[in-house]
Design an enzyme around this catalytic site. Structure first.
Site, PDB file in Angstrom:
ATOM      1  CD  GLU A   1     -10.627  -0.723  -0.374  1.00 16.57           C
ATOM      2  OE1 GLU A   1     -11.463   0.152  -0.044  1.00 16.57           O
ATOM      3  OE2 GLU A   1      -9.486  -0.443  -0.786  1.00 16.57           O
TER       4      GLU A   1
ATOM      5  CG  ASP B   1      -1.897  -1.152   1.191  1.00  9.25           C
ATOM      6  OD1 ASP B   1      -3.013  -0.945   0.698  1.00  9.25           O
ATOM      7  OD2 ASP B   1      -1.541  -2.255   1.659  1.00  9.25           O
TER       8      ASP B   1
END
Length: 274
Positions: free
Chosen positions: A150, A31
């Site tokens: 997500e 990330d």
């Protein structure tokens, strides 16, 4: 604690046979924010951990099968450094690289592929305009487009698809969205449990099971891996094709060589690595 491989073989039958036959992909999840590697818990409290490309090179050397770069704030701030990072990275690594974050158009995908990416993953823009999945698939093939989901669990036992790096609710059922995304041309589904993300306490197996049950394309499980036994438990009891690892490798609690050996010892097929 994960189930034993012996129990898995007797209790899961054909599913386990399939798992044993097909190599499991072990993916490094990085990330990023700007040009920094970041990580948090439940996609919050993000900490800067250094250079994503330095880590990516080390993960490649250690035996990762693929690299997954996700810019968690690109959609929010309407900017993206992923192309620059990938162009610098691909001189040194020779495994597939998937990039995600701030992708809103076929033109964005074209730029990232020219920079050296092999695949793109879409979330926020695809939820808001599902046609984007079809456009990318028609332009570059389904193998190029990963739909990132997500998912956050609610007391009802269902999961909601979140956007903007897990910050925004959508009211969209995650399982229904997975079905729609596949019908539109998604070549893979990346499912991240927001509840398990960064905890290193194991995957949300129910979530991955249910996504896998409705999917005819590969499923990548992300969020929660802290030990090889977490992957064994997931792969024994779901049809996941790959596991993505973030925190545990970033903080040196796992390395890709040990994960590969551990899965092989449990009886799973993994890619040979010299």
């Amino acid at each position: 604690m994960g189930w034993s491989v012996a129990a898995a073989r007797t209790g899961v039958g054909q599913l386990m046979t399939t798992r044993l036959a097909r190599p499991i992909r072990i993916i490094a999840r990085l990330d990023v924010k700007g040009r920094n590697l970041i990580k948090g818990v439940h996609m919050e409290g993000l900490r800067v951990l250094g250079s994503p490309n330095d880590r990516a090179r080390s993960y490649y050397a250690a035996g990762a099968d693929e690299l997954l770069y996700i810019d968690n704030v690109a959609s929010l701030y309407d900017r993206n450094y992923l192309g620059e990072l990938v162009t610098d990275l691909i001189r040194d690594v020779f495994i597939p690289v998937t990039v995600a974050g701030g992708i809103r158009s076929v033109e964005d995908v074209t730029a990232l592929l020219r920079a050296g990416a092999d695949k793109v993953a879409v979330n926020t823009a695809a939820v808001r305009s599902p046609r984007l999945i079809k456009d990318i698939a028609e332009s570059f093939g389904s193998q190029c487009v990963v739909v990132s989901i997500e998912a956050k669990r609610y007391e009802s036992g269902k999961w909601e698809a979140l956007v903007e790096g897990g910050r925004e609710k959508t009211g969209v059922d995650a399982l229904e969205w997975a079905e729609e995304a596949i019908a539109l041309g998604a070549g893979e589904i990346l499912v991240t449990s927001v509840d398990q993300d960064g905890t290193e306490k194991g995957f949300d197996i129910d979530l991955v099971q249910q996504i896998g049950a409705l999917s005819r394309v590969p499923v990548i499980a992300s969020g929660g891996m802290g030990a090889v036994s977490d992957a064994e438990e997931l792969l024994t009891h779901s049809s996941a094709d790959a596991v993505a690892i973030g925190s545990a490798v970033h903080y040196d609690r796992l390395n890709f060589g040990d994960v590969r050996k551990g899965l092989k010892d449990y009886g799973f097929a993994v890619r040979d690595y010299a």
